[in-house]
Design a protein around this motif. Sequence first.
Motif, PDB file in Angstrom:
ATOM      1  N   LEU A  64       0.825  -1.213   0.000  1.00 39.55           N
ATOM      2  CA  LEU A  64       0.000   0.000   0.000  1.00 39.55           C
ATOM      3  C   LEU A  64       0.861   1.264   0.000  1.00 39.55           C
ATOM      4  CD1 LEU A  64      -2.865  -1.050   2.441  1.00 39.55           C
ATOM      5  CD2 LEU A  64      -2.971  -0.816  -0.058  1.00 39.55           C
ATOM      6  N   TYR A  65       2.000   1.221   0.666  1.00 40.16           N
ATOM      7  CA  TYR A  65       2.920   2.365   0.667  1.00 40.16           C
ATOM      8  C   TYR A  65       3.390   2.675  -0.757  1.00 40.16           C
ATOM      9  CZ  TYR A  65       7.184   5.042   1.349  1.00 40.16           C
ATOM     10  OH  TYR A  65       8.164   6.003   1.274  1.00 40.16           O
ATOM     11  N   GLU A  66       3.752   1.642  -1.503  1.00 42.94           N
ATOM     12  CA  GLU A  66       4.157   1.858  -2.892  1.00 42.94           C
ATOM     13  C   GLU A  66       2.988   2.388  -3.720  1.00 42.94           C
ATOM     14  OE1 GLU A  66       7.107   1.697  -4.549  1.00 42.94           O
ATOM     15  OE2 GLU A  66       8.090   1.385  -2.633  1.00 42.94           O
ATOM     16  N   GLY A  67       1.777   1.909  -3.443  1.00 43.06           N
ATOM     17  CA  GLY A  67       0.600   2.419  -4.133  1.00 43.06           C
ATOM     18  C   GLY A  67       0.356   3.890  -3.828  1.00 43.06           C
ATOM     19  N   LEU A  68       0.566   4.285  -2.584  1.00 43.34           N
ATOM     20  CA  LEU A  68       0.408   5.685  -2.203  1.00 43.34           C
ATOM     21  C   LEU A  68       1.401   6.569  -2.943  1.00 43.34           C
ATOM     22  CD1 LEU A  68      -0.802   7.921  -0.381  1.00 43.34           C
ATOM     23  CD2 LEU A  68       0.920   7.290   1.317  1.00 43.34           C
ATOM     24  N   LYS A  69       2.632   6.088  -3.060  1.00 40.76           N
ATOM     25  CA  LYS A  69       3.640   6.866  -3.797  1.00 40.76           C
ATOM     26  C   LYS A  69       3.212   7.051  -5.248  1.00 40.76           C
ATOM     27  CE  LYS A  69       7.642   5.006  -3.430  1.00 40.76           C
ATOM     28  NZ  LYS A  69       8.965   4.464  -3.193  1.00 40.76           N
ATOM     29  N   TYR A  70       2.696   5.990  -5.860  1.00 39.01           N
ATOM     30  CA  TYR A  70       2.233   6.099  -7.239  1.00 39.01           C
ATOM     31  C   TYR A  70       1.039   7.051  -7.338  1.00 39.01           C
ATOM     32  CZ  TYR A  70      -0.530   5.265 -11.336  1.00 39.01           C
ATOM     33  OH  TYR A  70      -1.282   5.468 -12.447  1.00 39.01           O
ATOM     34  N   MET A 122      -1.236  14.108   1.700  1.00 35.95           N
ATOM     35  CA  MET A 122      -0.688  12.826   1.241  1.00 35.95           C
ATOM     36  C   MET A 122       0.805  12.725   1.541  1.00 35.95           C
ATOM     37  SD  MET A 122      -2.862  12.151  -2.212  1.00 35.95           S
ATOM     38  CE  MET A 122      -2.120  10.558  -2.479  1.00 35.95           C
ATOM     39  N   HIS A 123       1.517  13.841   1.480  1.00 36.54           N
ATOM     40  CA  HIS A 123       2.939  13.838   1.841  1.00 36.54           C
ATOM     41  C   HIS A 123       3.101  13.492   3.322  1.00 36.54           C
ATOM     42  CE1 HIS A 123       7.165  14.960   1.797  1.00 36.54           C
ATOM     43  NE2 HIS A 123       6.928  15.648   2.901  1.00 36.54           N
ATOM     44  N   PHE A 124       2.221  14.041   4.154  1.00 39.30           N
ATOM     45  CA  PHE A 124       2.243  13.729   5.582  1.00 39.30           C
ATOM     46  C   PHE A 124       2.025  12.229   5.806  1.00 39.30           C
ATOM     47  CE2 PHE A 124      -0.308  12.910   9.401  1.00 39.30           C
ATOM     48  CZ  PHE A 124       0.588  13.300  10.381  1.00 39.30           C
ATOM     49  N   ILE A 125       1.023  11.661   5.131  1.00 37.80           N
ATOM     50  CA  ILE A 125       0.731  10.231   5.270  1.00 37.80           C
ATOM     51  C   ILE A 125       1.901   9.399   4.754  1.00 37.80           C
ATOM     52  CG2 ILE A 125      -0.775   8.358   4.476  1.00 37.80           C
ATOM     53  CD1 ILE A 125      -3.046  10.494   4.396  1.00 37.80           C
ATOM     54  N   GLN A 126       2.465   9.789   3.609  1.00 40.31           N
ATOM     55  CA  GLN A 126       3.590   9.042   3.043  1.00 40.31           C
ATOM     56  C   GLN A 126       4.807   9.113   3.955  1.00 40.31           C
ATOM     57  OE1 GLN A 126       4.750  10.217  -0.922  1.00 40.31           O
ATOM     58  NE2 GLN A 126       6.612   8.987  -0.849  1.00 40.31           N
ATOM     59  N   SER A 127       5.109  10.276   4.495  1.00 41.41           N
ATOM     60  CA  SER A 127       6.259  10.419   5.394  1.00 41.41           C
ATOM     61  C   SER A 127       6.076   9.570   6.641  1.00 41.41           C
ATOM     62  CB  SER A 127       6.439  11.883   5.802  1.00 41.41           C
ATOM     63  OG  SER A 127       6.687  12.682   4.692  1.00 41.41           O
ATOM     64  N   THR A 128       4.878   9.638   7.222  1.00 42.87           N
ATOM     65  CA  THR A 128       4.599   8.852   8.428  1.00 42.87           C
ATOM     66  C   THR A 128       4.726   7.360   8.140  1.00 42.87           C
ATOM     67  OG1 THR A 128       3.112  10.595   9.199  1.00 42.87           O
ATOM     68  CG2 THR A 128       2.895   8.424  10.231  1.00 42.87           C
ATOM     69  N   ALA A 129       4.120   6.903   7.050  1.00 42.52           N
ATOM     70  CA  ALA A 129       4.204   5.481   6.695  1.00 42.52           C
ATOM     71  C   ALA A 129       5.641   5.064   6.450  1.00 42.52           C
ATOM     72  CB  ALA A 129       3.346   5.199   5.465  1.00 42.52           C
ATOM     73  N   SER A 130       6.406   5.926   5.800  1.00 47.63           N
ATOM     74  CA  SER A 130       7.799   5.620   5.501  1.00 47.63           C
ATOM     75  C   SER A 130       8.608   5.401   6.777  1.00 47.63           C
ATOM     76  CB  SER A 130       8.389   6.773   4.683  1.00 47.63           C
ATOM     77  OG  SER A 130       9.748   6.585   4.455  1.00 47.63           O
ATOM     78  N   TYR A 131       8.433   6.285   7.752  1.00 50.50           N
ATOM     79  CA  TYR A 131       9.186   6.147   8.995  1.00 50.50           C
ATOM     80  C   TYR A 131       8.689   4.971   9.835  1.00 50.50           C
ATOM     81  CZ  TYR A 131      11.657  10.400   7.917  1.00 50.50           C
ATOM     82  OH  TYR A 131      12.446  11.339   7.312  1.00 50.50           O
ATOM     83  N   ILE A 132       7.396   4.689   9.790  1.00 53.66           N
ATOM     84  CA  ILE A 132       6.880   3.523  10.514  1.00 53.66           C
ATOM     85  C   ILE A 132       7.458   2.244   9.924  1.00 53.66           C
ATOM     86  CG2 ILE A 132       4.795   2.148  10.909  1.00 53.66           C
ATOM     87  CD1 ILE A 132       3.326   4.830  11.353  1.00 53.66           C
ATOM     88  N   ASP A 168      12.782   8.485  -7.549  1.00 49.98           N
ATOM     89  CA  ASP A 168      11.790   9.177  -6.734  1.00 49.98           C
ATOM     90  C   ASP A 168      12.511  10.161  -5.823  1.00 49.98           C
ATOM     91  OD1 ASP A 168       9.639   9.984  -5.266  1.00 49.98           O
ATOM     92  OD2 ASP A 168       9.160   8.014  -4.450  1.00 49.98           O
ATOM     93  N   VAL A 169      12.420  11.435  -6.149  1.00 55.95           N
ATOM     94  CA  VAL A 169      13.108  12.454  -5.347  1.00 55.95           C
ATOM     95  C   VAL A 169      12.401  12.692  -4.028  1.00 55.95           C
ATOM     96  CG1 VAL A 169      14.117  13.614  -7.337  1.00 55.95           C
ATOM     97  CG2 VAL A 169      11.871  14.330  -6.510  1.00 55.95           C
ATOM     98  N   ASN A 170      11.201  12.171  -3.851  1.00 58.21           N
ATOM     99  CA  ASN A 170      10.460  12.354  -2.614  1.00 58.21           C
ATOM    100  C   ASN A 170      10.578  11.169  -1.686  1.00 58.21           C
ATOM    101  OD1 ASN A 170       9.373  14.939  -3.191  1.00 58.21           O
ATOM    102  ND2 ASN A 170       7.947  13.958  -4.612  1.00 58.21           N
ATOM    103  N   GLU A 171      11.401  10.185  -1.995  1.00 61.72           N
ATOM    104  CA  GLU A 171      11.555   9.013  -1.151  1.00 61.72           C
ATOM    105  C   GLU A 171      12.185   9.425   0.161  1.00 61.72           C
ATOM    106  OE1 GLU A 171      11.077   5.563   0.388  1.00 61.72           O
ATOM    107  OE2 GLU A 171      10.412   5.925  -1.658  1.00 61.72           O
ATOM    108  N   HIS A 172      11.680   8.877   1.265  1.00 60.17           N
ATOM    109  CA  HIS A 172      12.122   9.299   2.584  1.00 60.17           C
ATOM    110  C   HIS A 172      13.098   8.351   3.251  1.00 60.17           C
ATOM    111  CE1 HIS A 172       8.322  11.374   1.836  1.00 60.17           C
ATOM    112  NE2 HIS A 172       8.922  12.365   2.451  1.00 60.17           N
ATOM    113  N   CYS A 173      13.111   7.106   2.848  1.00 56.43           N
ATOM    114  CA  CYS A 173      13.955   6.131   3.551  1.00 56.43           C
ATOM    115  C   CYS A 173      15.114   5.617   2.736  1.00 56.43           C
ATOM    116  CB  CYS A 173      13.099   4.944   4.005  1.00 56.43           C
ATOM    117  SG  CYS A 173      12.055   5.341   5.382  1.00 56.43           S
TER     118      CYS A 173
END
Length: 174
Positions: A64-70, A122-132, A168-173
Amino acid sequence: MNQVMELHHDHDHDHDHDHGGCGSSHKMVFHAGVCQEILFEGWMTTTALELFGSAVAIFLAAVLYEGLKYYREALHARATSATGDSQVNITKNECGSGGNCGGTAVVKYTMLSSGHIIQTIMHFIQSTASYILMLVFMTYNVWLCLALVLGLALGYFFFGWRKSNVVDVNEHCQ
């Protein structure tokens, strides 16, 4: 002194009882143990079935995280093709001396546009999911780490072929 020792002993006994005798030491090396505390105190596995269920949940979260990024990228791409939105400014990207970049466009949202607010949420959700997900990997449990990277790989397989850019320049991890 004896009273302090008894209290300490009772606390240790209760602690072991709460976690099925697993203890709560966090190993800082890769391990394949079944007893695992995941993310917070209430998510503790004590059996292979519990660990398997947790691995499945982590696998699905990674997909789902990869789906959110897409989906974020797809919304951004849709905004570049929008022409009637007065709150989105689309300008030609100037590249090189000729200024021709093959028709690429740069989307510039206004601060209070609905597109920018949605992208921010969505950036907030993606960042949070990435760190989790990063914290899950930091359990160093081989099975959870494997479930995570396999979920990311399957998510990329499902969604990555649709992406317009590979990096992906927005990747957090990563």
